[in-house]
Scaffold this motif. Structure first.
Motif, PDB file in Angstrom:
ATOM      1  N   THR A 110      21.465 -26.820 -15.947  1.00  0.00           N
ATOM      2  CA  THR A 110      22.363 -27.465 -14.990  1.00  0.00           C
ATOM      3  C   THR A 110      21.596 -28.444 -14.112  1.00  0.00           C
ATOM      4  O   THR A 110      22.053 -29.569 -13.853  1.00  0.00           O
ATOM      5  CB  THR A 110      23.072 -26.417 -14.116  1.00  0.00           C
ATOM      6  N   THR A 111      20.413 -28.038 -13.676  1.00  0.00           N
ATOM      7  CA  THR A 111      19.566 -28.929 -12.877  1.00  0.00           C
ATOM      8  C   THR A 111      19.137 -30.143 -13.682  1.00  0.00           C
ATOM      9  O   THR A 111      19.102 -31.270 -13.174  1.00  0.00           O
ATOM     10  CB  THR A 111      18.329 -28.167 -12.374  1.00  0.00           C
ATOM     11  N   LEU A 112      18.842 -29.924 -14.961  1.00  0.00           N
ATOM     12  CA  LEU A 112      18.428 -31.019 -15.834  1.00  0.00           C
ATOM     13  C   LEU A 112      19.559 -32.029 -16.018  1.00  0.00           C
ATOM     14  O   LEU A 112      19.331 -33.245 -15.985  1.00  0.00           O
ATOM     15  CB  LEU A 112      17.982 -30.459 -17.185  1.00  0.00           C
ATOM     16  N   LEU A 113      20.776 -31.540 -16.192  1.00  0.00           N
ATOM     17  CA  LEU A 113      21.926 -32.437 -16.300  1.00  0.00           C
ATOM     18  C   LEU A 113      22.123 -33.253 -15.022  1.00  0.00           C
ATOM     19  O   LEU A 113      22.396 -34.457 -15.072  1.00  0.00           O
ATOM     20  CB  LEU A 113      23.196 -31.644 -16.605  1.00  0.00           C
ATOM     21  N   ALA A 114      21.976 -32.610 -13.877  1.00  0.00           N
ATOM     22  CA  ALA A 114      22.125 -33.319 -12.609  1.00  0.00           C
ATOM     23  C   ALA A 114      21.062 -34.399 -12.456  1.00  0.00           C
ATOM     24  O   ALA A 114      21.337 -35.503 -11.962  1.00  0.00           O
ATOM     25  CB  ALA A 114      22.042 -32.324 -11.449  1.00  0.00           C
ATOM     26  N   ARG A 115      19.848 -34.080 -12.899  1.00  0.00           N
ATOM     27  CA  ARG A 115      18.765 -35.075 -12.861  1.00  0.00           C
ATOM     28  C   ARG A 115      19.095 -36.267 -13.751  1.00  0.00           C
ATOM     29  O   ARG A 115      18.852 -37.422 -13.386  1.00  0.00           O
ATOM     30  CB  ARG A 115      17.466 -34.407 -13.322  1.00  0.00           C
ATOM     31  N   ALA A 116      19.646 -35.989 -14.923  1.00  0.00           N
ATOM     32  CA  ALA A 116      20.025 -37.057 -15.844  1.00  0.00           C
ATOM     33  C   ALA A 116      21.150 -37.918 -15.264  1.00  0.00           C
ATOM     34  O   ALA A 116      21.132 -39.148 -15.387  1.00  0.00           O
ATOM     35  CB  ALA A 116      20.442 -36.468 -17.182  1.00  0.00           C
ATOM     36  N   GLU A 117      22.121 -37.279 -14.635  1.00  0.00           N
ATOM     37  CA  GLU A 117      23.226 -38.022 -14.018  1.00  0.00           C
ATOM     38  C   GLU A 117      22.714 -38.955 -12.931  1.00  0.00           C
ATOM     39  O   GLU A 117      23.133 -40.120 -12.843  1.00  0.00           O
ATOM     40  CB  GLU A 117      24.245 -37.039 -13.438  1.00  0.00           C
ATOM     41  N   ASP A 118      21.792 -38.456 -12.134  1.00  0.00           N
ATOM     42  CA  ASP A 118      21.226 -39.282 -11.066  1.00  0.00           C
ATOM     43  C   ASP A 118      20.444 -40.456 -11.645  1.00  0.00           C
ATOM     44  O   ASP A 118      20.549 -41.582 -11.157  1.00  0.00           O
ATOM     45  CB  ASP A 118      20.325 -38.423 -10.177  1.00  0.00           C
ATOM     46  N   ALA A 119      19.667 -40.209 -12.704  1.00  0.00           N
ATOM     47  CA  ALA A 119      18.896 -41.280 -13.337  1.00  0.00           C
ATOM     48  C   ALA A 119      19.824 -42.340 -13.916  1.00  0.00           C
ATOM     49  O   ALA A 119      19.546 -43.551 -13.817  1.00  0.00           O
ATOM     50  CB  ALA A 119      18.008 -40.698 -14.436  1.00  0.00           C
ATOM     51  N   ALA A 120      20.934 -41.924 -14.513  1.00  0.00           N
ATOM     52  CA  ALA A 120      21.886 -42.873 -15.085  1.00  0.00           C
ATOM     53  C   ALA A 120      22.536 -43.719 -13.992  1.00  0.00           C
ATOM     54  O   ALA A 120      22.687 -44.939 -14.146  1.00  0.00           O
ATOM     55  CB  ALA A 120      22.946 -42.132 -15.884  1.00  0.00           C
TER      56      ALA A 120
END
Length: 249
Positions: A50-60
């Motif tokens: 879940t944290t990894l997905l949030a990190r990816a969303e922020d990067a996008a």
């Protein structure tokens, strides 16, 4: 994570994978990094997905703040590749572009395996697919379709068999198409399941992505997958459209 060559069938599947000459002619800069991961525990949990997905969303969101998604170099390269075999990228989006467009409203949460590879795809801006390797019949092959190959999917909630367009770039095994339009839509037959114990991850690249960039994405992928079982191990093989391939172990 223990990283080594796979045993038996997995080793043979990686060794037999190839990119057909007609795909190489279409995009000589194409390379694929195939990563096989064994020892996954069905239902294994990764508290960091879940944290990894949030990190990816922020990067996008940061990447798209001042640049439309279609102008990102990696996305633009894939749009050009799609046009090369007759697909319309405005209607048929490669998997990377599709995920980037969803990031602003939140990436999908499916299961730890899928969530991890989707996040890595966005973070490294590479199309990345996941398959259940135990459902494969023979090695993966990237080729241009004749139009008679079988592709099992779901349309309108009903299981159906479709066929790719002649000339379409498709991933196949001995039973049919496993992914249409290079990296657009995966078959139902080989998709990751809750009970998957051996997975194949397909990392696609065109220029300007480098081989080192592909390996960096693979390294982060396998680091996270190591949490999904006590004896998870991986092997990988880089195959180039120019016909050059080598194993990493």
């Amino acid at each position: 994570m223990v990283e080594r060559k796979g045993d038996g069938r997995v080793d043979a599947l990686l060794a037999g994978a190839f990119v057909a000459d007609e795909v190489a002619a279409l995009r000589p800069d194409y390379r694929v990094l195939l990563v096989a991961v064994e020892g996954l525990v069905p239902g294994g949990q990764d508290d960091t997905s879940t944290t990894l997905l949030a990190r990816a969303e922020d990067a996008a969101r940061r990447a798209l703040a001042d640049c439309p998604v279609e102008r990102l170099p990696h996305v633009a390269a894939w749009r050009e590749a799609y046009r090369g075999f007759g697909a319309k990228p405005q209607r048929t989006r490669n998997s990377l572009e599709a995920l980037l467009r969803r990031a602003s409203s939140g990436l999908p949460q499916v299961n730890p395996l899928t969530d991890i590879y989707n996040a890595i795809s966005v973070l490294h801006r590479l199309p990345l697919g996941g398959e259940d390797l135990d459902r494969y019949q023979g090695p993966p092959r990237l080729l241009r379709a004749t139009g008679v190959e079988a592709f099992d999917t779901v349309a309108g909630g009903v299981e159906v068999v479709e066929h790719p367009e002649p000339g379409e770039v498709v991933w196949c095994d001995g039973a049919g198409v496993t992914c249409r339009r290079w990296n657009w839509r995966q078959a139902r037959r080989t998709r990751l399941q809750e009970g998957t114990t051996t997975a194949l991850f397909v990392i696609d690249a065109l220029d300007p992505v480098t081989d080192d960039g592909m390996h960096t994405a693979a390294d982060e992928l396998v680091d996270h997958l190591a949490r999904l079982g006590p004896r998870v191990r991986s092997s990988r093989r880089l195959v180039a459209a120019r016909g050059v391939g080598h194993e990493e172990g």
